[in-house]
Design an enzyme around this catalytic site. Sequence first.
Site, mmCIF file in Angstrom:
data_model
loop_
_atom_site.group_PDB
_atom_site.id
_atom_site.type_symbol
_atom_site.label_atom_id
_atom_site.label_comp_id
_atom_site.label_asym_id
_atom_site.label_seq_id
_atom_site.Cartn_x
_atom_site.Cartn_y
_atom_site.Cartn_z
ATOM 1 N N GLU A 101 42.122 60.012 41.118
ATOM 2 C CA GLU A 101 42.642 58.647 40.646
ATOM 3 C C GLU A 101 42.135 58.306 39.495
ATOM 4 O O GLU A 101 41.860 57.022 39.186
ATOM 5 C CB GLU A 101 42.501 57.631 41.688
ATOM 6 C CG GLU A 101 42.868 57.835 43.145
ATOM 7 C CD GLU A 101 42.652 57.025 44.246
ATOM 8 O OE1 GLU A 101 42.649 55.702 43.874
ATOM 9 O OE2 GLU A 101 42.556 57.201 45.194
ATOM 10 N N ASP A 149 41.147 56.814 35.793
ATOM 11 C CA ASP A 149 41.705 55.965 34.939
ATOM 12 C C ASP A 149 40.212 55.304 34.190
ATOM 13 O O ASP A 149 39.198 55.410 34.897
ATOM 14 C CB ASP A 149 42.660 54.758 35.098
ATOM 15 C CG ASP A 149 42.183 54.183 36.726
ATOM 16 O OD1 ASP A 149 40.812 54.086 36.992
ATOM 17 O OD2 ASP A 149 42.971 53.448 37.100
ATOM 18 N N HIS A 205 37.668 56.026 39.049
ATOM 19 C CA HIS A 205 38.014 54.656 38.324
ATOM 20 C C HIS A 205 36.983 54.082 37.344
ATOM 21 O O HIS A 205 36.078 53.500 38.249
ATOM 22 C CB HIS A 205 38.611 53.615 39.321
ATOM 23 C CG HIS A 205 39.691 54.019 40.065
ATOM 24 N ND1 HIS A 205 41.052 54.236 39.596
ATOM 25 C CD2 HIS A 205 39.940 54.282 41.541
ATOM 26 C CE1 HIS A 205 41.932 54.425 40.583
ATOM 27 N NE2 HIS A 205 41.166 54.666 41.646
ATOM 28 N N ASN A 215 37.951 61.008 50.374
ATOM 29 C CA ASN A 215 38.173 60.536 48.964
ATOM 30 C C ASN A 215 37.558 59.171 48.800
ATOM 31 O O ASN A 215 37.702 58.429 49.861
ATOM 32 C CB ASN A 215 39.689 60.504 48.938
ATOM 33 C CG ASN A 215 40.453 59.991 47.442
ATOM 34 O OD1 ASN A 215 40.218 61.011 46.563
ATOM 35 N ND2 ASN A 215 41.209 59.079 47.565
ATOM 36 N N GLU A 240 37.651 56.047 51.406
ATOM 37 C CA GLU A 240 36.635 54.959 51.146
ATOM 38 C C GLU A 240 36.040 54.463 52.527
ATOM 39 O O GLU A 240 35.951 53.132 52.739
ATOM 40 C CB GLU A 240 37.411 53.703 50.593
ATOM 41 C CG GLU A 240 38.163 54.210 49.396
ATOM 42 C CD GLU A 240 39.027 53.190 48.641
ATOM 43 O OE1 GLU A 240 38.967 51.996 48.999
ATOM 44 O OE2 GLU A 240 39.445 53.420 47.488
HETATM 45 O O1 G3I Z 1 54.893 45.172 48.066
HETATM 46 C C1 G3I Z 1 54.411 43.841 47.473
HETATM 47 C C2 G3I Z 1 55.512 43.058 47.138
HETATM 48 O O2 G3I Z 1 56.783 42.968 48.113
HETATM 49 C C3 G3I Z 1 55.262 42.021 46.432
HETATM 50 O O3 G3I Z 1 56.232 41.094 45.947
HETATM 51 C C4 G3I Z 1 54.224 41.948 45.452
HETATM 52 C C5 G3I Z 1 53.488 41.024 44.778
HETATM 53 O O4 G3I Z 1 52.231 41.070 44.307
HETATM 54 O O5 G3I Z 1 52.873 42.807 46.172
HETATM 55 C C6 G3I Z 1 53.523 43.964 46.560
HETATM 56 O O6 G3I Z 1 52.340 44.722 47.149
HETATM 57 C C7 G3I Z 1 51.344 45.237 46.250
HETATM 58 C C8 G3I Z 1 51.490 46.656 46.299
HETATM 59 O O7 G3I Z 1 50.304 47.295 45.696
HETATM 60 C C9 G3I Z 1 52.687 47.351 46.107
HETATM 61 O O8 G3I Z 1 52.981 47.465 44.567
HETATM 62 C C10 G3I Z 1 49.933 44.471 46.437
HETATM 63 O O9 G3I Z 1 50.158 43.283 45.891
HETATM 64 C C11 G3I Z 1 49.095 45.421 45.668
HETATM 65 O O10 G3I Z 1 47.591 44.594 46.102
HETATM 66 C C12 G3I Z 1 48.984 46.743 45.950
HETATM 67 O O11 G3I Z 1 47.976 47.422 45.162
HETATM 68 C C13 G3I Z 1 47.825 48.628 45.353
HETATM 69 C C14 G3I Z 1 46.167 48.882 45.662
HETATM 70 O O12 G3I Z 1 45.932 50.374 45.870
HETATM 71 C C15 G3I Z 1 45.917 48.116 46.778
HETATM 72 O O13 G3I Z 1 44.516 48.259 47.069
HETATM 73 C C16 G3I Z 1 48.018 49.678 44.162
HETATM 74 O O14 G3I Z 1 49.165 49.497 43.851
HETATM 75 C C17 G3I Z 1 47.397 50.897 44.336
HETATM 76 O O15 G3I Z 1 47.610 51.570 43.052
HETATM 77 C C18 G3I Z 1 46.050 50.938 44.763
HETATM 78 O O16 G3I Z 1 45.661 52.404 44.947
HETATM 79 C C19 G3I Z 1 44.089 52.441 45.277
HETATM 80 C C20 G3I Z 1 44.128 53.640 46.107
HETATM 81 O O17 G3I Z 1 45.146 53.575 47.263
HETATM 82 C C21 G3I Z 1 42.799 54.046 46.631
HETATM 83 N N1 G3I Z 1 41.703 53.923 45.466
HETATM 84 C C22 G3I Z 1 41.626 52.785 44.968
HETATM 85 C C23 G3I Z 1 43.051 52.454 44.307
HETATM 86 C C24 G3I Z 1 43.188 51.361 43.264
HETATM 87 O O18 G3I Z 1 42.848 50.105 43.941
#
Ligand code: G3I
Length: 350
Positions: free
Chosen positions: A270, A272, A241, A205, A164
């Site tokens: 990725e 969806d 996405h 990516n 990104e």
């Molecule tokens: O690890 C903490 C946990 O301790 C806490 O309890 C919980 C409460 O909200 O949050 C957890 O962290 C989360 C993390 O994922 C792990 O689950 C974050 O809040 C959450 O924001 C984070 O989201 C991820 C996101 O990237 C962040 O931008 C998504 O799972 C993940 O699928 C997403 O993936 C991204 C790609 O890397 C890049 N392209 C876009 C894609 C979708 O956003």
Amino acid sequence: MLVRTRLRLAGALASALVATGIASGPAAQAGQQHHRATLADLAQRHGRYFGSATDNPELTDTAYTKLLGHEFDMITPGNGMKWYATEPQQGVFDFTKGDEIVGLARANHQKVRGHTLVWHSQLPGWLTAKEWTADELRAVLKNHIQTEVRHYRGKLYAWDVVNEAFNEDGTYRENIFYKTLGPGYIADSLRWARQADPKVKLYLNDYNIEWIGPKSDAYYTLAKELKAQGVPLDGVGFQAHLALQYDYPASLEDNLRRFSKLGLDTALTEVDVRMILPATEELLAKQADWYADMTKACLAVRRCVGITVWDYTDKYSWIPAFFPGQGAALPWDEQLRPKPAYFALRNALK
Ligand code: G3I
């Protein structure tokens, strides 16, 4: 003998009915799981892979991991290899989460796409809290990339090296790396990754680059320059996405092809297709068409090497948390039942 033949015929009929969407229910689904070619099998017939993202917390869900291990031949860790997870303190590395996923993938004879080394999001606090000089940040970045790539050397199919890097208008995203190091951080990152693993495929990516427009043009121009300068770049990942309330990226196939012509691999990394809830039959049918169209676009372009969905079930999709009121974006529903999109994917791969 006759009985066995009959059973086989019955199985084949059940599979055919499921494939056409005529039969459903547990028996049909059991038939599907035991007798039918998986998405990975179907993709392999085209020399492609079919993958899914996954995340560590979900791996305790055995119904989930069973399908994950069965249906796909490529896995991407959704969070476990990101900077915040792998270098929580400066110089202190923790590869537990990524290792768990690589180990599971290996046990299931699946390959892994590493995701991601350099990204503006999910950075550790120690990195974002400080004002770095260019020399300091360059050393920090190089050490992070090389320590992680070396750790996984020989174990991954590809790395999303820089994720990104551009804004929607095609200008560089002003992330910490760009602001401190200038645009050269991208070429440097690719070179450092190559030094640490000579074989893994190195990707840039991004999202919203599926269609031809300012953002994908920026990647096209950059990729061309990097190739001309001999910078090690192997592919461009199109996250894909998508959202049903916007337009389908009709130029996807042409777009993939122009990158292929630069001598690059491409992949849908990725995928969806979210919708505004509730999910109606009509929306699910439209979603199925979009999944099929994306698959056909990839199959039509020789160097489009594979497709990865950003997890496979609505149970673990990132969408509802990020886009309240939207969801149902993946080919399996929250109960791990295949949706019309799943059958459309199968048909497109046949
Ligand atoms: O690890 C903490 C946990 O301790 C806490 O309890 C919980 C409460 O909200 O949050 C957890 O962290 C989360 C993390 O994922 C792990 O689950 C974050 O809040 C959450 O924001 C984070 O989201 C991820 C996101 O990237 C962040 O931008 C998504 O799972 C993940 O699928 C997403 O993936 C991204 C790609 O890397 C890049 N392209 C876009 C894609 C979708 O956003």
